[in-house]
Design a protein around this motif. Sequence first.
Motif, PDB file in Angstrom:
ATOM      1  N   UNK A 288     -11.326   0.395  -8.728  1.00  0.00           N
ATOM      2  CA  UNK A 288     -10.138   0.114  -7.990  1.00  0.00           C
ATOM      3  C   UNK A 288      -8.824   0.504  -8.842  1.00  0.00           C
ATOM      4  N   UNK A 289      -7.490   1.111  -8.409  1.00  0.00           N
ATOM      5  CA  UNK A 289      -6.289   1.317  -8.817  1.00  0.00           C
ATOM      6  C   UNK A 289      -5.891  -0.195  -9.108  1.00  0.00           C
ATOM      7  N   UNK A 290      -4.916  -0.271 -10.128  1.00  0.00           N
ATOM      8  CA  UNK A 290      -4.650  -1.502 -10.590  1.00  0.00           C
ATOM      9  C   UNK A 290      -3.512  -2.165  -9.791  1.00  0.00           C
ATOM     10  N   UNK A 291      -2.656  -1.272  -8.675  1.00  0.00           N
ATOM     11  CA  UNK A 291      -1.783  -1.979  -7.762  1.00  0.00           C
ATOM     12  C   UNK A 291      -2.146  -1.470  -6.233  1.00  0.00           C
ATOM     13  N   UNK A 292      -1.369  -2.238  -5.591  1.00  0.00           N
ATOM     14  CA  UNK A 292      -1.343  -1.557  -4.094  1.00  0.00           C
ATOM     15  C   UNK A 292      -0.384  -0.510  -4.037  1.00  0.00           C
ATOM     16  N   UNK A 293      -0.850   0.478  -3.219  1.00  0.00           N
ATOM     17  CA  UNK A 293       0.139   1.495  -3.056  1.00  0.00           C
ATOM     18  C   UNK A 293       0.502   1.310  -1.546  1.00  0.00           C
ATOM     19  N   UNK A 294       1.394   2.412  -1.087  1.00  0.00           N
ATOM     20  CA  UNK A 294       1.944   2.633   0.127  1.00  0.00           C
ATOM     21  C   UNK A 294       0.966   2.300   1.265  1.00  0.00           C
ATOM     22  N   UNK A 295       0.085   3.006   1.083  1.00  0.00           N
ATOM     23  CA  UNK A 295      -1.320   3.300   2.080  1.00  0.00           C
ATOM     24  C   UNK A 295      -2.494   2.087   1.804  1.00  0.00           C
ATOM     25  N   UNK A 296      -2.088   1.272   0.923  1.00  0.00           N
ATOM     26  CA  UNK A 296      -3.136   0.282   0.628  1.00  0.00           C
ATOM     27  C   UNK A 296      -3.573   0.456  -0.899  1.00  0.00           C
ATOM     28  N   UNK A 297      -4.893  -0.305  -0.938  1.00  0.00           N
ATOM     29  CA  UNK A 297      -5.392  -0.153  -2.591  1.00  0.00           C
ATOM     30  C   UNK A 297      -6.307   1.145  -2.455  1.00  0.00           C
ATOM     31  N   UNK A 298      -6.134   1.760  -3.559  1.00  0.00           N
ATOM     32  CA  UNK A 298      -6.871   3.118  -3.443  1.00  0.00           C
ATOM     33  C   UNK A 298      -8.109   2.903  -4.446  1.00  0.00           C
ATOM     34  N   UNK A 299      -9.328   3.520  -3.957  1.00  0.00           N
ATOM     35  CA  UNK A 299     -10.516   3.092  -4.550  1.00  0.00           C
ATOM     36  C   UNK A 299     -11.144   4.700  -4.795  1.00  0.00           C
TER      37      UNK A 299
END
Length: 646
Positions: free
Chosen positions: A480-491
Amino acid sequence: MYVVKRSVHNPILIPNRDHYWEAFATFNMCPIKIGKVTYGLYRAISAVDQMAIQKQISTIGIGKSRDGIHFEDREPFIVPVEEWEAHGCEDPRITYFEGKYYIFYTALSRYPFGPEGIKVAVAVSNDLKKVNERHFVTPFNAKAMTLFPKRINGKITVIFSAHTDSPPAKMSIAQVDHMEQLWDIDFWEEWIKNIDEHTISFRRTQYDHLEVGAPPILTKYGWLLVYSHIQNYFPSPEKLDRIFGIEALLLDKNDLTKVIGRTKGPILAPNEPYELSGYVNDVVFPTGALVNKDILTIYYGAADTTTCTAHVNLNDLIFSMCPDKFPDFQFKRSAKNPIISPKSENDWESKATFNPAAIYLGGKTHILYRTLSGDNTSYIGYASSKDGINLIERLNSPIYVPREDFEKKKISGGNSGCEDPRITQIGKNLYICYTAYDSIGPPHVAISSITVKDFLAHKWNWTKPALVTPPAFDDKDTCLFPEKLKNGYFILHRVGNDICGDYLKSLDFEKNMVHKCIRVLAPRLNSWDSAKVGITAPPIKTKYGWLLLYHGVSKSHGTYRVGAVLLDLKDPGIILSQSTDPIFEPIESYEKVGIVNNVVFPCGMVRKGDLLYIYYGGGDKVVGVATMKFSTILSALVHGKRFNDK
């Protein structure tokens, strides 16, 4: 470490059907810059002449460009005139030397073509408006001669490929006092008697083939020679693929027989459609290079049909070759390696300890490593370190064990359990992604979490794991990426041989699963990562993009190596830059020999200041640690990101 990036304008020179003399192919350009104008001399193949025995013929064309990309006013410059070039003029290399332009080229005197009719000639021009004189040079089979742009120890010097068509070819050097000696048959008859004394040998194996590429470039570190290195040109016992690669080396400024350093593999190999398909498929062949400040632009022929260019930061390339600079451009192993090895007294970690996740919290580096028990069950163990290398704690019991049906063994003795963890902090929680395997079905990715507070207190209150990848797919290598991005949590995850990504709306994994394979990174043809790729550790955010290390496996030898990519900050599915060469590969015995040989497999990395620590499995048996300056990796990737044709 360096990044080579092809021009977005490729191919920069294509055949012109309205010009009969270059209607079929325009390739192998050698440029020279005069003031603000770049002149490009290139091989042109004519349209088919249905009435001739030799249906097509090669001439050497010339074009002018203000930007080194768009060449205009194209016209024939060296056309067959003499008997010794009657059947074609090919592959020019131009050098300005002591007031004149010398264009060495391949002259074809016989048809059908054969070694005895393929030799070197030279055209001399005062102003590149016309050829003032031309001479037959080598009385023996040779190609790809080019002139050094200045005298070396008082001598005029050329380098070329001798016996190219009667292999094995020899990369040879000739030196004279006067230019006229280069077309003196008496000189060459004497020279060839001691050809081995004039030869530089740097074939990696007896099955490889070499040919001179671009005219040498003088740098403060030595003469830079960009050349063609063809792997497995001759059939090998392993029946490996033939790969036309572009490589580079440094020669001592005064002693050209001394190789200071060289690239470890291709800096460019056929990968793009215009390189894979053409008159001769799967070919990239360098014939020219220009330096503008700190950028080296390589001009090359693609599939013997068009001309293309690629860029690389000159210092990054040279430092990756120089013995005194090279160590800084690769990860350096700890002298304490392996830092974690199997313990026979603990059955759960008696067979192997490898592929560790890592995270820095509370002043310590926490290492969560995969183990293999006597019955081939994978658990996750724990160790910690203050300095990132020396352990201050290692628990005698696993901190994570197979709990769910999807990770419990179904076949006695088969591999099963919780494999290859990656750990990410998001807010007050730590999320561990791992491969869950029950010894029967395809592996899936499971996620569990724990609070930072409980983790630091060694209260292993992991949440119930949830599968986040579909049951029908073999899916691994997830974080998982460590922060929420514009479109959600990137995995990130791996399907087949590709690194994929998807966005999750929330961290409620009972409701959110991976549904897409947004391809982020794929294997590169003819490269060290040609078979498959997968992530290493969760990426690190920088102002330039997300820095992600990845592992790649070679098609030819199955070796695991490590490279780096820079992903877009807003949309990590977009690659901004990718390392051309690997920055870590198996060298030590504990990496080359193990349960699986020739493996370095990081799952964890920790940044401390400007030092990046990677924690990796060696040979699928032990845990090692290696370090490299974070700024060195990032700088090379940023250089690649900034390449812009203007």
